[in-house]
Structure formats: structure tokens, C-alpha cells
Design an enzyme around this catalytic site. Sequence first.
Site, PDB file in Angstrom:
ATOM      1  N   TRP A  41       0.812  -1.229   0.000  1.00  0.00           N
ATOM      2  CA  TRP A  41       0.000   0.000   0.000  1.00  0.00           C
ATOM      3  C   TRP A  41       0.839   1.271   0.000  1.00  0.00           C
ATOM      4  O   TRP A  41       1.881   1.347   0.669  1.00  0.00           O
ATOM      5  CB  TRP A  41      -0.875  -0.016   1.259  1.00  0.00           C
ATOM      6  CG  TRP A  41      -1.586   1.265   1.532  1.00  0.00           C
ATOM      7  CD1 TRP A  41      -1.206   2.248   2.406  1.00  0.00           C
ATOM      8  CD2 TRP A  41      -2.795   1.716   0.927  1.00  0.00           C
ATOM      9  NE1 TRP A  41      -2.113   3.278   2.384  1.00  0.00           N
ATOM     10  CE2 TRP A  41      -3.100   2.973   1.489  1.00  0.00           C
ATOM     11  CE3 TRP A  41      -3.655   1.179  -0.040  1.00  0.00           C
ATOM     12  CZ2 TRP A  41      -4.232   3.708   1.116  1.00  0.00           C
ATOM     13  CZ3 TRP A  41      -4.782   1.904  -0.408  1.00  0.00           C
ATOM     14  CH2 TRP A  41      -5.056   3.149   0.176  1.00  0.00           C
ATOM     15  N   ASN A  43      -0.063   5.689   0.322  1.00  0.00           N
ATOM     16  CA  ASN A  43      -0.895   6.892   0.175  1.00  0.00           C
ATOM     17  C   ASN A  43      -0.007   8.129   0.157  1.00  0.00           C
ATOM     18  O   ASN A  43       0.867   8.184  -0.731  1.00  0.00           O
ATOM     19  CB  ASN A  43      -2.108   6.935   1.110  1.00  0.00           C
ATOM     20  CG  ASN A  43      -1.877   6.895   2.598  1.00  0.00           C
ATOM     21  OD1 ASN A  43      -1.460   5.883   3.131  1.00  0.00           O
ATOM     22  ND2 ASN A  43      -2.163   7.956   3.301  1.00  0.00           N
ATOM     23  N   ASP A  44      -0.156   9.092   1.035  1.00  0.00           N
ATOM     24  CA  ASP A  44       0.507  10.401   0.874  1.00  0.00           C
ATOM     25  C   ASP A  44       2.019  10.345   0.656  1.00  0.00           C
ATOM     26  O   ASP A  44       2.716   9.519   1.253  1.00  0.00           O
ATOM     27  CB  ASP A  44       0.336  11.253   2.142  1.00  0.00           C
ATOM     28  CG  ASP A  44      -1.057  11.259   2.693  1.00  0.00           C
ATOM     29  OD1 ASP A  44      -1.970  10.703   2.079  1.00  0.00           O
ATOM     30  OD2 ASP A  44      -1.230  11.836   3.781  1.00  0.00           O
ATOM     31  N   PHE A 105       2.319   8.516  10.748  1.00  0.00           N
ATOM     32  CA  PHE A 105       1.476   9.225   9.784  1.00  0.00           C
ATOM     33  C   PHE A 105       2.317  10.268   9.039  1.00  0.00           C
ATOM     34  O   PHE A 105       3.520  10.396   9.234  1.00  0.00           O
ATOM     35  CB  PHE A 105       0.285   9.862  10.507  1.00  0.00           C
ATOM     36  CG  PHE A 105      -0.930   8.960  10.587  1.00  0.00           C
ATOM     37  CD1 PHE A 105      -0.840   7.581  10.467  1.00  0.00           C
ATOM     38  CD2 PHE A 105      -2.207   9.514  10.782  1.00  0.00           C
ATOM     39  CE1 PHE A 105      -1.965   6.762  10.538  1.00  0.00           C
ATOM     40  CE2 PHE A 105      -3.337   8.703  10.847  1.00  0.00           C
ATOM     41  CZ  PHE A 105      -3.230   7.339  10.724  1.00  0.00           C
ATOM     42  N   SER A 106       1.634  11.064   8.227  1.00  0.00           N
ATOM     43  CA  SER A 106       2.330  11.949   7.282  1.00  0.00           C
ATOM     44  C   SER A 106       3.144  13.042   7.953  1.00  0.00           C
ATOM     45  O   SER A 106       2.850  13.469   9.066  1.00  0.00           O
ATOM     46  CB  SER A 106       1.309  12.585   6.343  1.00  0.00           C
ATOM     47  OG  SER A 106       0.879  11.600   5.437  1.00  0.00           O
ATOM     48  N   ARG A 176      -2.282  16.896  13.010  1.00  0.00           N
ATOM     49  CA  ARG A 176      -1.337  16.077  12.254  1.00  0.00           C
ATOM     50  C   ARG A 176      -0.670  16.769  11.068  1.00  0.00           C
ATOM     51  O   ARG A 176      -0.888  17.910  10.781  1.00  0.00           O
ATOM     52  CB  ARG A 176      -2.034  14.798  11.775  1.00  0.00           C
ATOM     53  CG  ARG A 176      -3.239  14.982  10.901  1.00  0.00           C
ATOM     54  CD  ARG A 176      -3.842  13.593  10.581  1.00  0.00           C
ATOM     55  NE  ARG A 176      -5.026  13.675   9.772  1.00  0.00           N
ATOM     56  CZ  ARG A 176      -6.255  13.782  10.250  1.00  0.00           C
ATOM     57  NH1 ARG A 176      -6.476  13.822  11.545  1.00  0.00           N
ATOM     58  NH2 ARG A 176      -7.296  13.849   9.421  1.00  0.00           N
ATOM     59  N   ASP A 177       0.174  15.966  10.405  1.00  0.00           N
ATOM     60  CA  ASP A 177       0.808  16.264   9.118  1.00  0.00           C
ATOM     61  C   ASP A 177       1.762  17.463   9.175  1.00  0.00           C
ATOM     62  O   ASP A 177       1.620  18.434   8.416  1.00  0.00           O
ATOM     63  CB  ASP A 177      -0.274  16.469   8.036  1.00  0.00           C
ATOM     64  CG  ASP A 177      -1.230  15.292   7.950  1.00  0.00           C
ATOM     65  OD1 ASP A 177      -0.881  14.207   8.448  1.00  0.00           O
ATOM     66  OD2 ASP A 177      -2.330  15.450   7.389  1.00  0.00           O
ATOM     67  N   GLU A 229      -6.186  18.474   5.852  1.00  0.00           N
ATOM     68  CA  GLU A 229      -5.029  17.588   6.032  1.00  0.00           C
ATOM     69  C   GLU A 229      -3.841  18.107   5.224  1.00  0.00           C
ATOM     70  O   GLU A 229      -3.985  18.953   4.337  1.00  0.00           O
ATOM     71  CB  GLU A 229      -5.389  16.164   5.562  1.00  0.00           C
ATOM     72  CG  GLU A 229      -6.545  15.564   6.368  1.00  0.00           C
ATOM     73  CD  GLU A 229      -6.897  14.137   5.965  1.00  0.00           C
ATOM     74  OE1 GLU A 229      -7.029  13.867   4.771  1.00  0.00           O
ATOM     75  OE2 GLU A 229      -7.032  13.294   6.870  1.00  0.00           O
ATOM     76  N   TRP A 314      -9.692   8.832  -1.006  1.00  0.00           N
ATOM     77  CA  TRP A 314      -9.995   7.936   0.125  1.00  0.00           C
ATOM     78  C   TRP A 314     -11.345   7.243  -0.029  1.00  0.00           C
ATOM     79  O   TRP A 314     -11.577   6.175   0.553  1.00  0.00           O
ATOM     80  CB  TRP A 314      -9.963   8.707   1.447  1.00  0.00           C
ATOM     81  CG  TRP A 314      -8.583   8.853   2.034  1.00  0.00           C
ATOM     82  CD1 TRP A 314      -7.919  10.025   2.271  1.00  0.00           C
ATOM     83  CD2 TRP A 314      -7.705   7.806   2.485  1.00  0.00           C
ATOM     84  NE1 TRP A 314      -6.687   9.773   2.825  1.00  0.00           N
ATOM     85  CE2 TRP A 314      -6.532   8.424   2.976  1.00  0.00           C
ATOM     86  CE3 TRP A 314      -7.795   6.417   2.523  1.00  0.00           C
ATOM     87  CZ2 TRP A 314      -5.452   7.701   3.490  1.00  0.00           C
ATOM     88  CZ3 TRP A 314      -6.718   5.686   3.029  1.00  0.00           C
ATOM     89  CH2 TRP A 314      -5.573   6.341   3.510  1.00  0.00           C
TER      90      TRP A 314
END
Length: 515
Positions: A41, A43-44, A105-106, A176-177, A229, A314
Amino acid sequence: MKIRYLLLLSALGSLPARAQTAAPAADPYRPVYHFAPPRNWLNDANGLVFSNGVYHLFYQHNPLSAAPGHLAWGHATSPDLLRWTNLPVALSEYRNPDGSNTMIFSGSAVVDANNDSGLFAPGQTDGLVAFYTGHVEKNGATLAQHQNLAFSPDQGLSWTRYAGNPVLDIGSKEFRDPKVFWYAPQRKWVMACVKADRQQIYLYQSANLRDWQFMSRWGRAGDTVKEWECPDLFELPVPGGGTKWMLLISSGNPTEQFRGQQYFLGQFDGQQFTPDQPYEEPAYLDFGKDYFAAVTFNNAPANRRLLVGWTNDWAYARDIPTGDAWRGSFAVPRELSLRATAAGLVLVQQPLAELGTLGKEAVSLKNQSLKAGAADYELPFRGESYDLELTLEPGKAQTLTLNLLQSEAERTTLRYDVARQLLTLDRRESGRVDFHPLFALTTETARVPLQNGQLRLRLLVDKSVVEVFAQDGETTLTDLVFPRQHQGRITLQAAGGPARIARLSLRDLSQPLAP
Ligand code: FRU
């Protein structure tokens, strides 16, 4: 004899281009010149940083399967953002003494050239510091989201999580991020994070990358339908002098069911971001369904502002039919700039210029007329990975239609409505669309006025990725598609009156890039 002849032909790969029908490959949706993870997988994009002549791409990655979960930072490097070398996972999830689990996470990464952090050997000028959100979970419930750092003395090959983590914790589960960058005028580091559920960015400053001090917050503007985000905040030169700051937020899409990105132009004085206008009308970055979580490189040479977006949404990201081996890809890096036009300053996104050095020209033509009502005009090329540039002059036509990835029963269609100046990307008949009810629910439309009577298009087509750049990057639309029949035809039609292809050139990019 006949068999031998055929074998010889296929060994030489010399079937005439028109007769070629791409055989469905074992992995028919894996892009050739777009980045996809070696397995599992993605994603970002995370931690985008240029260091010692190398671009580092980290990414949200599940090392265990092609579905989201166990989020870690995957890692690849490239000298040119086109040829990638895959490296071992950089940062992995970890278990805490209380039995909870922290996923990575990102976030972002910087080169700590002056060893401001004190985490490197005295005099080291190329230490990397990564900032990630620790997403803490227990029994499926989120306990916290806070900002953490890890450092690498060896160009991202080995990482140590900082003993004083988290470096920033406001007691939230929706925080986050972190995007960290160097703010030269005040010789300090700045971090932008989102308070996702409040649709706000929070800005912090630091002298040593470890201690962070709150400066300001801003938000609830533009599109606030979804959580905010993956913020990014950077400066772009204005043609004719001066600069603007651009804030990128992943959140909004003109079609509400989907996520997308919006941007705000304004100023940043080292403390707070102030937009130029209220943004009652949101400004969207890309009008397709599949361009999300895009952020830019830190430290890129020659002040280039290079953006990498995840080509997915998403809503159906985990269901796209790429198989169990891998899932997820990135758009070709885009170079951002501002252009002065009669309508004011416009954000321009151009595919990485270096892409133009790849592949070989397969079609080149000028002044091809398109008669209304005549048979479709078909390009003398079939394929599923190419870079197509064309200038269309609609003339007296009411509609122009360009079909990509076309087979008997399939097509991905780009339609231009001349009177309304609307460009529409339509994947409803593109192939496999039934794996999720939202995938082919709507078409994507952007307003694209003609310029001097012309519509200039650049199309990056790569198996399952279609990126459309209109009017030299002033409008983009990015969508995933999953053709089943793989004939890869390209046809054009004019309706309501004659039109013309003023210029067209297509480069075949089907050959894998040598590392
Ligand atoms: C955006 C995002 C981020 C988060 C990451 C988790 O796609 O939801 O906000 O850090 O993905 O994978």
C-alpha cells in the site's frame, strides 16, 4: 514458416504501430513512468527533501499488505525524480509500554545543515530530520495524534526516533501532518500542522527543531466540507517582482463526495499567514477526483517548487482493482509557478520539465482538420503510456471530443464545450468502474477559456493514471482509470462545425526507465 515469422516479428518488437494491440500485461494497471510502490500500500507523499544531489521520496506505506494499515514511511531516491531506487522502509510503527501502537502518519523532512538540532556529529552538514505524526491507537480507538521527530546521519538509510518525543502534543486526536521548513528572514524553523476537524492550520517556530513554540492559527476558509489535512506553506515568485506565499490544504473538491486540494495565496510574515482575499469561492488545485495530499520538496535546487500528489481518493482508495501486489501511485512531480494573466495571477502546474527528455516521438502532425460529422480521426498510435501535447482550434465546432484508452466498448473521454468553455473528463465508460459506487458517479469539469482561439492540452497517460494539463498548466484534472480491453486507441471528433488540430506530438513512454 508462418509461426517462425511471427516469432521473429514479436522478438524484434516490430509490428507496425497501427496494428499493435497492447497485450494485457500481467499487471495491467501498474504505471510505467509514475511512481508506484514496489509492493503493498501507498498513500501520501512524505518527507520530500533534496539532499546531496538526491531527491528523497518517503510515503505512507503499509509494509504488510496492499490495504491501508500499519502505516510506516516507505522510501525511494532519485537523481531526477523520474528514475527511482527503492530503499528499505525508513520508519515503522512501534508498540508502546502501555500496549498501544503508534503508526507513522504523514510529515516532512529537512536537511539540518547547521546541526541546529544538535543531534548530529559536530560539523555534519547533511543530517536529515524527519517530522511525522505519531498516530496512537489501542484496540482500534485513536488515543492521540502528536508530532515527533526522527533523525538520520546517513541520508535516510538508518533512523533514530528522538528520545524526547513527542516534540509537540496538544492533547488532540486530530492534530497532524507537520510540514517543517526553514524561514530564512528570521533564521528559524517553522512548522505548519492541521487541526483537521477544525479546518485550521497551527503554526509553530523553533531554533533547534526540538522545542516548538506556538505562533498563530488560521483557517475555516474556502472549502470546509471535509477535514483539513497535509498543509504546505511556501513562497513563490511573482512575475515582475515580489513574492506570494501559498498555503496548500488537502480537503476540498468541487464535487463534494470526493476529497481534493485547495490553495490560498497571501503573505506570511514569519508569524502568521494572511490570505489576499476571503476565499468565499474556494480555489481548487486540480479538478479531477484523484489528486490528493500533495506537498512540495524542501531544499529543491534552483528554488524549484516541486509538488507530488497521490493519485487516489480515500472514498475508494482501498478498492481500486490493481490487485493484491500493490496499490497507489503518485502523479508526475509538478513544478509550481505564478503567471500574470488578464484575469490576475494564476497558479500554474507544469509536469516536471525533465519528463520531456524521456521516450521517443511516435506521432507529430500539424494542421489536421476535423470535419464535423465525419468519421473519427484516429492517431496512428496505440498505447497506454505516453505524453501527448496538442493544440486544438475549435473554430466553428460546438464540441470537441478526445477519446483516450479507447477500445470497442471503452473510452476515457475529454470533452470541450466551446460555448460554455468547459473541459470535462469522463471516465464512466473507461473500463472497470463497478468496484465502488462513487468511482464513476460523476464527470469532472473545469472552466477553461480558449486563449487566442486555442485549447492547448498536455495529457500524461500511464496505464491507470490520466493527468490533464490545460492551457499550459493553468488547469489540471487527474483521474484514475482501469481499462479492460487495452486497445489504447486515441480518436478525435468535432461536432456542430469543423475544427482543427493545429499541432500534435506524442511521445511513447511505454519503455520502463533504466535506473
Ligand atoms: C491524508 C492522511 C493524513 C494522515 C495520513 C494517514 O491522506 O489522512 O492526514 O497523516 O493520511 O495515512
